[in-house]
Design a protein around this motif. Structure first.
Motif: not given
Length: 161
Positions: A4-8, A12-23
């Motif tokens: 669960m920790r690894k998946s979260s 979170l890493t994927v979401l962070f990278l997506l938000s960074l890419f979008y910004s």
């Protein structure tokens, strides 16, 4: 729990990278619009007399790279114009800065001079033509001269008819 920790963490890493890419892509779109606006307000300085947005020579390419560099450093529009003026001089601007009265006079002066020139020429021609017509109308021939010319005219008519 470990999974669960690894998946979260992965989520979170994927979401962070997506938000960074979008910004980043959003910032690029804003910078491109500002870049186009700045490019449209500048002139190429190699003597071709073209706007920077239409010129394709080496000087224009260097100026574009400088503008992109300044935009990536976070400089705003006024700072970029100030920097370009300090490097290339005021002739880099496509229109005169409103703050400088001399520049506005230098841009508007020729047009005002042409208009004043046309007005002066019109007044001079009008007076010249009007005065010459007045002088022609004002030439009075006295009655004695009119009788002489009438007598001369009668003699000529009698000769030919």
């Amino acid at each position: 729990m470990n999974i669960m920790r690894k998946s979260s963490l992965i989520i979170l890493t994927v979401l962070f990278l997506l938000s960074l890419f979008y910004s980043i892509s959003y910032a690029e779109r804003l910078d491109r619009a500002l870049f186009k606006k700045i490019e449209a307000n500048l002139m190429c300085t190699d003597g071709c007399g073209m706007y920077l947005k239409t010129c394709e020579n080496a000087t224009a390419q260097k100026m574009r790279k400088d503008i992109i560099s300044m935009l990536t450093k976070g400089m705003n529009e006024k700072e970029i114009y100030g920097r370009m003026i300090s490097v290339y001089g005021e002739e880099v601007m496509a229109a005169p800065p409103v703050s400088s009265k001399f520049n506005i006079i230098a841009w508007a002066g020729p047009f005002v001079a042409i208009i004043i020139g046309f007005i002066v020429i019109y007044i001079c021609l009008d007076r010249w033509i009007f005065n010459s017509r007045k002088a022609e109308a004002g030439t009075d021939i006295n009655e004695k001269e009119i009788e002489q010319y009438e007598d001369y005219l009668d003699e000529e008519i009698k000769k030919h008819y």
